[in-house]
Design an enzyme around this catalytic site. Structure first.
Site, PDB file in Angstrom:
ATOM      1  CE  LYS A 238      -3.926   2.311   1.179  1.00 56.63           C
ATOM      2  NZ  LYS A 238      -5.394   2.217   2.171  1.00 56.63           N
ATOM      3  CD  GLU A 248      -8.906   5.889  -5.613  1.00 53.74           C
ATOM      4  OE1 GLU A 248      -8.711   5.667  -4.526  1.00 53.74           O
ATOM      5  OE2 GLU A 248      -9.820   5.451  -6.265  1.00 53.74           O
ATOM      6  NE  ARG A 252      -5.066   5.782  -1.960  1.00 57.58           N
ATOM      7  CZ  ARG A 252      -4.981   6.289  -1.019  1.00 57.58           C
ATOM      8  NH1 ARG A 252      -4.221   7.581  -0.886  1.00 57.58           N
ATOM      9  NH2 ARG A 252      -5.286   5.996   0.205  1.00 57.58           N
ATOM     10  CG  HIS A 259     -13.013  -2.368  -2.706  1.00 56.97           C
ATOM     11  ND1 HIS A 259     -12.279  -3.343  -2.705  1.00 56.97           N
ATOM     12  CD2 HIS A 259     -13.240  -1.671  -1.550  1.00 56.97           C
ATOM     13  CE1 HIS A 259     -11.698  -3.425  -1.616  1.00 56.97           C
ATOM     14  NE2 HIS A 259     -12.304  -2.372  -0.878  1.00 56.97           N
ATOM     15  CG  HIS A 263     -18.346  -0.080  -2.127  1.00 57.65           C
ATOM     16  ND1 HIS A 263     -17.258   0.700  -2.879  1.00 57.65           N
ATOM     17  CD2 HIS A 263     -17.600  -0.279  -0.738  1.00 57.65           C
ATOM     18  CE1 HIS A 263     -16.135   0.911  -1.937  1.00 57.65           C
ATOM     19  NE2 HIS A 263     -16.534   0.387  -0.806  1.00 57.65           N
TER      20      HIS A 263
HETATM   21  N1  LIG Z   1      -9.473   5.599   4.976  1.00 57.47           N
HETATM   22  C1  LIG Z   1      -9.373   4.323   4.236  1.00 57.47           C
HETATM   23  O1  LIG Z   1      -8.631   4.279   3.494  1.00 57.47           O
HETATM   24  C2  LIG Z   1     -10.209   3.040   4.268  1.00 57.47           C
HETATM   25  C3  LIG Z   1      -9.913   1.859   3.575  1.00 57.47           C
HETATM   26  C4  LIG Z   1     -10.775   0.790   4.065  1.00 57.47           C
HETATM   27  C5  LIG Z   1     -11.876   1.067   4.694  1.00 57.47           C
HETATM   28  N2  LIG Z   1     -12.434   2.227   5.621  1.00 57.47           N
HETATM   29  C6  LIG Z   1     -13.539   2.315   6.280  1.00 57.47           C
HETATM   30  O2  LIG Z   1     -13.087   1.430   7.424  1.00 57.47           O
HETATM   31  C7  LIG Z   1     -14.246   1.165   8.266  1.00 57.47           C
HETATM   32  C8  LIG Z   1     -14.563  -0.459   8.664  1.00 57.47           C
HETATM   33  O3  LIG Z   1     -13.188  -0.633   9.647  1.00 57.47           O
HETATM   34  P1  LIG Z   1     -13.034  -1.676  10.240  1.00 57.47           P
HETATM   35  O4  LIG Z   1     -13.491  -2.981   9.569  1.00 57.47           O
HETATM   36  O5  LIG Z   1     -11.881  -1.737  11.162  1.00 57.47           O
HETATM   37  O6  LIG Z   1     -14.357  -1.518  11.413  1.00 57.47           O
HETATM   38  P2  LIG Z   1     -14.617  -1.090  12.806  1.00 57.47           P
HETATM   39  O7  LIG Z   1     -13.701   0.179  13.212  1.00 57.47           O
HETATM   40  O8  LIG Z   1     -16.121  -0.673  13.148  1.00 57.47           O
HETATM   41  O9  LIG Z   1     -14.166  -2.042  13.900  1.00 57.47           O
HETATM   42  C9  LIG Z   1     -14.963  -3.406  13.782  1.00 57.47           C
HETATM   43  C10 LIG Z   1     -15.434  -3.834  15.052  1.00 57.47           C
HETATM   44  O10 LIG Z   1     -14.429  -4.405  15.875  1.00 57.47           O
HETATM   45  C11 LIG Z   1     -14.272  -3.604  17.132  1.00 57.47           C
HETATM   46  N3  LIG Z   1     -12.896  -3.857  17.253  1.00 57.47           N
HETATM   47  C12 LIG Z   1     -11.941  -3.092  16.793  1.00 57.47           C
HETATM   48  N4  LIG Z   1     -10.618  -3.486  17.453  1.00 57.47           N
HETATM   49  C13 LIG Z   1     -11.002  -4.177  18.293  1.00 57.47           C
HETATM   50  C14 LIG Z   1     -10.189  -4.960  19.171  1.00 57.47           C
HETATM   51  N5  LIG Z   1      -8.830  -5.042  18.776  1.00 57.47           N
HETATM   52  N6  LIG Z   1     -10.522  -5.841  19.761  1.00 57.47           N
HETATM   53  C15 LIG Z   1     -11.865  -5.909  19.832  1.00 57.47           C
HETATM   54  N7  LIG Z   1     -12.892  -5.312  19.185  1.00 57.47           N
HETATM   55  C16 LIG Z   1     -12.204  -4.497  18.384  1.00 57.47           C
HETATM   56  C17 LIG Z   1     -14.909  -2.520  16.996  1.00 57.47           C
HETATM   57  O11 LIG Z   1     -15.487  -1.564  18.050  1.00 57.47           O
HETATM   58  C18 LIG Z   1     -15.996  -2.636  15.943  1.00 57.47           C
HETATM   59  O12 LIG Z   1     -17.285  -3.033  16.583  1.00 57.47           O
HETATM   60  C19 LIG Z   1     -15.318   1.663   7.324  1.00 57.47           C
HETATM   61  O13 LIG Z   1     -16.066   2.769   7.813  1.00 57.47           O
HETATM   62  C20 LIG Z   1     -14.667   1.706   6.063  1.00 57.47           C
HETATM   63  O14 LIG Z   1     -15.400   2.990   5.218  1.00 57.47           O
HETATM   64  C21 LIG Z   1     -11.384   3.156   5.166  1.00 57.47           C
HETATM   65 ZN   LIG Z   2     -12.108  -2.549   1.461  1.00 59.14          ZN
END
Ligand SMILES: NC(=O)c1ccc[n+]([C@@H]2O[C@H](COP(=O)([O-])OP(=O)(O)OC[C@H]3O[C@@H](n4cnc5c(N)ncnc54)[C@H](O)[C@@H]3O)[C@@H](O)[C@H]2O)c1
Ligand SMILES: [Zn+2]
Length: 380
Positions: A238, A248, A252, A259, A263
């Site tokens: 990445k 992007e 990128r 996706h 999505h």
């Molecule tokens: N900015 C970017 O480049 C990018 C890329 C991909 C996804 N995203 C975004 O990321 C989000 C999804 O992220 P995610 O999958 O990490 O979801 P999330 O942040 O909601 O975490 C998933 C769940 O796991 C729990 N959790 C997190 N860490 C934990 C730990 N160590 N122990 C126990 N529980 C834990 C959280 O409270 C939540 O309930 C989406 O909003 C998506 O749009 C952003």
């Molecule tokens: Zn993704």
């Protein structure tokens, strides 16, 4: 103790000129958070944003690390889940940062998964016209994807991630031990993003995952080095792509493999826990391979191999795996068109020539996608 952890950590640099930063990967690296921050920004205060689930497991370690290094800190804990990427919670975060008298020169620490990274990162991008921030990703998805690259955002009624900014962190500390408390389903969903790097550009890494996925999911000592290696490979991939195409405008987009379909499926399930993001893109990547094979771009054996691997780890591999049914073809096509701008009946898709070789294809006809999905829906 601290010195030992530091020596063990893998450091992956992200090269973006004056916005360059390190990704520090390893078990126990959260213990070095304070000293690293103090080195980067001597005298700065920190404001930690986290969610309730993460805070229960990791807040004490983060605050202790900051305290040991003399970094004054305060915090805000929000509700877990995508609903926190809202205007309302965003306002709370911004106001709490100002209440804590965080000035320019101080910094925000995003302690959590992709939700917290996106939310706190966006607050950092705009409060006082821009504050530095540090990502401490606690999900596998965040460690291999969302914490790196500077995309930050909240959601709008018009769609996900529509209100946001590019704002690079000054440091990413990915402590793989934090993944020990992650619910298994979340871990598995994040694994799909890990596989993505193999599928889009690194066939050898995909083969390595086929051979070592049990170590990554397992509990033994092999797990630690396997997780570190996998997170480091993903972050290197990445970092390289973001280093060449931060905003992007080209390459990128390869990171969006799977996706477009994914999505649309997430939206069709109302972004509910019927289908997690990683689960949706596992199906999306299989569809991208099958669609590429249907067009004669990839060999027929490639989609089969991808499906075999996802099935082995317990990820879904097709539309029939989605519980509760899907809307009809017209609605799915509408959702795809919303995600991707359709220009004169043409869509841009990330397709694959083979495992490890993704390409951006701008000339995909809408009716071809429709015919393909019609076949897939008929298989259910
Ligand atoms: N900015 C970017 O480049 C990018 C890329 C991909 C996804 N995203 C975004 O990321 C989000 C999804 O992220 P995610 O999958 O990490 O979801 P999330 O942040 O909601 O975490 C998933 C769940 O796991 C729990 N959790 C997190 N860490 C934990 C730990 N160590 N122990 C126990 N529980 C834990 C959280 O409270 C939540 O309930 C989406 O909003 C998506 O749009 C952003
Ligand atoms: Zn993704």
């Amino acid at each position: 103790m601290t010195a030992l952890v530091r020596d063990d950590a893998v450091v992956v640099p992200v090269s973006l000129g004056s916005r360059s930063y390190d990704i520090v990967i390893g078990r126990g690296t959260i213990a070095t958070l304070g000293t690293r921050i103090a080195e980067l920004r001597p005298g700065a205060k920190a404001f930690i944003v986290s969610d309730e689930n993460v805070a229960a497991h990791a807040m004490a370690a983060a605050q202790a690390a900051l305290k040991r290094a003399g970094v004054a800190n305060s915090r805000l804990i929000v509700a877990p889940g995508e609903a926190s990427k809202s205007y309302r919670v965003f306002e709370q975060v911004c106001e709490a940062i100002l209440d804590a008298q965080i000035e320019r020169g101080d910094l925000i620490v995003a302690l959590g998964g992709g939700v917290i990274g996106d939310l706190a990162g966006f607050a950092a991008a705009v409060v006082r016209r821009g504050l530095d921030y540090v990502q401490v990703p606690t999900t596998l998805l965040a460690q291999v994807d969302s914490s790196v690259g500077g995309k930050t955002a909240i959601d709008s009624a018009h769609g996900k991630n529509l209100i946001g900014a590019f704002h690079q962190p000054i440091l990413v500390v990915a402590d793989t031990a934090l993944l020990d408390t992650l619910p298994e389903r979340e871990f598995r969903a994040g694994y799909a993003e890990l596989v993505k790097y193999g599928l889009l550009g690194d066939a050898a890494f995909f083969s390595w995952l086929e051979a070592h996925w049990r170590d990554i999911f397992g509990a033994g000592s092999a797990r630690n080095s396997a997780r570190e290696h996998a997170v480091a490979v993903a972050c290197r991939a990445k970092a390289a792509i973001v280093g060449r195409d931060e905003r992007e405008t080209g390459e990128r987009a390869l990171l969006n493999l799977g996706h477009t379909f994914g999505h649309a499926l997430e939206a069709a399930c109302g972004f509910s826990d019927r289908l997690l993001h990683g689960e949706a893109i596992a199906i999306g990547m299989v569809l991208a391979f099958e669609f590429s094979a249907r067009r004669g771009l990839a060999a027929a054996g490639d989609p089969e191999r991808v499906k075999r691997h996802f099935a082995a780890v317990g990820l879904p591999t097709g539309l029939s795996a989605i519980r509760g049914g899907l809307p009809g073809l017209d609605r799915i096509m509408e959702l795809i068109a919303q995600d991707k701008k359709v220009k004169r009946g043409m869509l841009t898709f990330i397709l694959v020539r083979a495992i490890g070789s993704a390409v951006i294809e701008a000339g995909v006809e809408e009716r071809e996608v429709r015919a393909f999905l019609n076949e897939q829906l008929a298989r259910q």
